[in-house]
Write a protein that holds these residues in place. Sequence first.
Motif, mmCIF file in Angstrom:
data_model
loop_
_atom_site.group_PDB
_atom_site.id
_atom_site.type_symbol
_atom_site.label_atom_id
_atom_site.label_comp_id
_atom_site.label_asym_id
_atom_site.label_seq_id
_atom_site.Cartn_x
_atom_site.Cartn_y
_atom_site.Cartn_z
ATOM 1 N N VAL A 65 0.844 -1.194 0.000
ATOM 2 C CA VAL A 65 0.000 0.000 0.000
ATOM 3 C C VAL A 65 0.878 1.242 0.000
ATOM 4 O O VAL A 65 1.854 1.325 0.747
ATOM 5 N N GLN A 66 0.515 2.215 -0.833
ATOM 6 C CA GLN A 66 1.229 3.490 -0.894
ATOM 7 C C GLN A 66 0.516 4.514 -0.006
ATOM 8 O O GLN A 66 -0.674 4.753 -0.171
ATOM 9 N N MET A 67 1.249 5.100 0.914
ATOM 10 C CA MET A 67 0.701 6.141 1.785
ATOM 11 C C MET A 67 1.103 7.501 1.228
ATOM 12 O O MET A 67 2.296 7.815 1.140
ATOM 13 N N ARG A 68 0.124 8.288 0.841
ATOM 14 C CA ARG A 68 0.358 9.563 0.161
ATOM 15 C C ARG A 68 0.170 10.759 1.097
ATOM 16 O O ARG A 68 -0.567 10.695 2.071
ATOM 17 N N ALA A 69 0.819 11.881 0.748
ATOM 18 C CA ALA A 69 0.702 13.102 1.537
ATOM 19 C C ALA A 69 -0.675 13.732 1.399
ATOM 20 O O ALA A 69 -1.183 14.342 2.342
ATOM 21 N N GLN A 70 -1.286 13.587 0.237
ATOM 22 C CA GLN A 70 -2.609 14.130 -0.042
ATOM 23 C C GLN A 70 -3.454 13.046 -0.703
ATOM 24 O O GLN A 70 -2.914 12.063 -1.235
ATOM 25 N N PRO A 71 -4.785 13.188 -0.698
ATOM 26 C CA PRO A 71 -5.653 12.165 -1.304
ATOM 27 C C PRO A 71 -5.615 12.197 -2.829
ATOM 28 O O PRO A 71 -6.575 12.586 -3.498
ATOM 29 N N SER A 72 -4.481 11.786 -3.377
ATOM 30 C CA SER A 72 -4.288 11.778 -4.826
ATOM 31 C C SER A 72 -3.197 10.777 -5.164
ATOM 32 O O SER A 72 -2.188 10.690 -4.460
ATOM 33 N N HIS A 73 -3.375 10.048 -6.259
ATOM 34 C CA HIS A 73 -2.347 9.098 -6.694
ATOM 35 C C HIS A 73 -1.084 9.806 -7.164
ATOM 36 O O HIS A 73 -0.021 9.180 -7.249
ATOM 37 N N GLN A 74 -1.183 11.102 -7.471
ATOM 38 C CA GLN A 74 -0.026 11.873 -7.919
ATOM 39 C C GLN A 74 0.706 12.551 -6.766
ATOM 40 O O GLN A 74 1.758 13.157 -6.955
ATOM 41 N N SER A 75 0.145 12.460 -5.559
ATOM 42 C CA SER A 75 0.748 13.124 -4.411
ATOM 43 C C SER A 75 2.022 12.417 -3.967
ATOM 44 O O SER A 75 2.267 11.256 -4.286
ATOM 45 N N GLU A 76 2.834 13.121 -3.190
ATOM 46 C CA GLU A 76 4.108 12.591 -2.704
ATOM 47 C C GLU A 76 3.917 11.290 -1.930
ATOM 48 O O GLU A 76 3.010 11.166 -1.096
ATOM 49 N N LEU A 77 4.779 10.319 -2.198
ATOM 50 C CA LEU A 77 4.786 9.067 -1.456
ATOM 51 C C LEU A 77 5.488 9.297 -0.116
ATOM 52 O O LEU A 77 6.651 9.661 -0.066
ATOM 53 N N LEU A 78 4.743 9.085 0.978
ATOM 54 C CA LEU A 78 5.292 9.280 2.313
ATOM 55 C C LEU A 78 5.886 8.004 2.885
ATOM 56 O O LEU A 78 6.953 8.003 3.490
ATOM 57 N N SER A 79 5.149 6.907 2.710
ATOM 58 C CA SER A 79 5.570 5.639 3.286
ATOM 59 C C SER A 79 4.765 4.523 2.636
ATOM 60 O O SER A 79 3.961 4.775 1.720
ATOM 61 N N GLN A 80 4.974 3.314 3.114
ATOM 62 C CA GLN A 80 4.265 2.156 2.581
ATOM 63 C C GLN A 80 3.856 1.237 3.726
ATOM 64 O O GLN A 80 4.394 1.323 4.829
ATOM 65 N N ALA A 81 2.907 0.378 3.443
ATOM 66 C CA ALA A 81 2.516 -0.670 4.385
ATOM 67 C C ALA A 81 2.286 -1.941 3.588
ATOM 68 O O ALA A 81 1.891 -1.891 2.422
ATOM 69 N N ALA A 82 2.548 -3.077 4.219
ATOM 70 C CA ALA A 82 2.428 -4.361 3.537
ATOM 71 C C ALA A 82 1.234 -5.142 4.076
ATOM 72 O O ALA A 82 0.624 -4.791 5.091
ATOM 73 N N THR A 209 10.601 -4.015 -2.458
ATOM 74 C CA THR A 209 11.736 -4.091 -3.371
ATOM 75 C C THR A 209 12.382 -2.746 -3.697
ATOM 76 O O THR A 209 13.235 -2.672 -4.567
ATOM 77 N N ALA A 210 11.995 -1.680 -3.009
ATOM 78 C CA ALA A 210 12.631 -0.377 -3.166
ATOM 79 C C ALA A 210 12.460 0.383 -1.854
ATOM 80 O O ALA A 210 11.360 0.434 -1.312
ATOM 81 N N LEU A 211 13.560 0.970 -1.351
ATOM 82 C CA LEU A 211 13.547 1.534 -0.001
ATOM 83 C C LEU A 211 14.231 2.891 0.043
ATOM 84 O O LEU A 211 15.120 3.180 -0.759
ATOM 85 N N ASP A 212 13.811 3.723 1.014
ATOM 86 C CA ASP A 212 14.618 4.897 1.334
ATOM 87 C C ASP A 212 15.420 4.591 2.594
ATOM 88 O O ASP A 212 15.302 3.513 3.185
ATOM 89 N N CYS A 213 16.267 5.520 3.018
ATOM 90 C CA CYS A 213 17.243 5.208 4.066
ATOM 91 C C CYS A 213 16.584 4.856 5.396
ATOM 92 O O CYS A 213 16.927 3.856 6.038
ATOM 93 N N SER A 214 15.621 5.660 5.823
ATOM 94 C CA SER A 214 14.987 5.411 7.121
ATOM 95 C C SER A 214 14.003 4.253 7.055
ATOM 96 O O SER A 214 13.838 3.512 8.033
ATOM 97 N N GLY A 215 13.350 4.076 5.908
ATOM 98 C CA GLY A 215 12.470 2.930 5.735
ATOM 99 C C GLY A 215 13.235 1.624 5.809
ATOM 100 O O GLY A 215 12.750 0.619 6.350
ATOM 101 N N PHE A 216 14.457 1.625 5.285
ATOM 102 C CA PHE A 216 15.341 0.465 5.339
ATOM 103 C C PHE A 216 15.653 0.113 6.794
ATOM 104 O O PHE A 216 15.542 -1.041 7.220
ATOM 105 N N MET A 217 16.044 1.123 7.592
ATOM 106 C CA MET A 217 16.352 0.878 9.000
ATOM 107 C C MET A 217 15.116 0.409 9.753
ATOM 108 O O MET A 217 15.161 -0.519 10.566
ATOM 109 N N GLN A 218 13.994 1.050 9.497
ATOM 110 C CA GLN A 218 12.750 0.678 10.176
ATOM 111 C C GLN A 218 12.377 -0.772 9.887
ATOM 112 O O GLN A 218 11.945 -1.514 10.774
ATOM 113 N N LEU A 219 12.567 -1.193 8.658
ATOM 114 C CA LEU A 219 12.190 -2.542 8.249
ATOM 115 C C LEU A 219 13.026 -3.597 8.965
ATOM 116 O O LEU A 219 12.489 -4.562 9.522
#
Length: 321
Positions: A65-82, A209-219
């Motif tokens: 699941v993609q967690m967005r900053a605003q209610p739009s598929h074009q909005s910034e990706l903030l985080s993810q959930a599995a 299969t794709a991570l940012d730095c803090s998401g990597f540590m959190q995982l």
Amino acid sequence: MTFLKSAGVDTRNLWWKYDVESSTLMVSDVEQGSRLAEALQKDEFNISLVQFEQPKPAVVVSPLVQMRAQPSHQSELLSQAALGEAMLVYDRLENWLHVQSVDGYVGWIWFENIQFETYFSNCMALQPLEYVYRDETFQKPLIPLFAGAKLFKSGLNFCTLPDGRQGFVKNDVLSQLSEKQNEVDVSLLISDAFRFSGLPYLWGGSRGTALDCSGFMQLIFGFQGITLPRDASQQALLCQEDHPYQYLFSGKIGNESTDYLAKGALLFFSTQNRVTHVGLSLGDGRFIHASDSVKVNSLLEADEAFAPERKETFSFAIHLA
């Protein structure tokens, strides 16, 4: 507790404290704090209540699941959930739900990705990508399984998905969920980190299969039952005795130091006096992190993996052991 939205800044994702003596407002996220301060100066302090007075428990039923900053598929990706991860739902705008994940992060997700119910899980997926299969031949995939996904496993290979479907997983795909804890197995942490070597960088990527730095540590900390806050700037506060993320676990997690050689330390890097990057020390000056990809670099000039830009921006380390 009533939650408010003001000037587009959701206060659930913004820890703040006002120092009376110095007349200083301290915030956990500089960008959000700046937006809020700017809105206040322009008298744009429009406040509205969230839709649901009480948060509604929910569970992720999609693989990723993609967690967005605003209610739009074009909005910034903030985080993810599995798959199988818990959520709290606070608000709804058409087909978008305003949710909070277990790490306290807040964002918008598409309504079809969750169900309003609780789900008991006992295992977590460790590999970047695997599958739940339709039968024990492991030839017919039922659903993708990304790292961080949570399932209820009964028997050797049998599992039940959050939406009630049943399937089969290979023996080495899932690990028993750990109890909530503060102690860290550094050797295990490092070996888990190398599962993701070579994966591409993705801003907001925290699963799969794709991570940012803090998401990597959190995982990888999550594999040991330790919930870290989402951002590097938030993770940098974990060495404090009285930090704003104590609801994730009790007390501080390690000690701050300038020593970047210690094996298993979290290394933090800053630009313009703000922590913007984090990696995991492998000892002897080397560290693994998600930059343009998940890779190993070094802070020692004599090392072939030396990264001068990281040496210049290194700020401090948090020693876990």
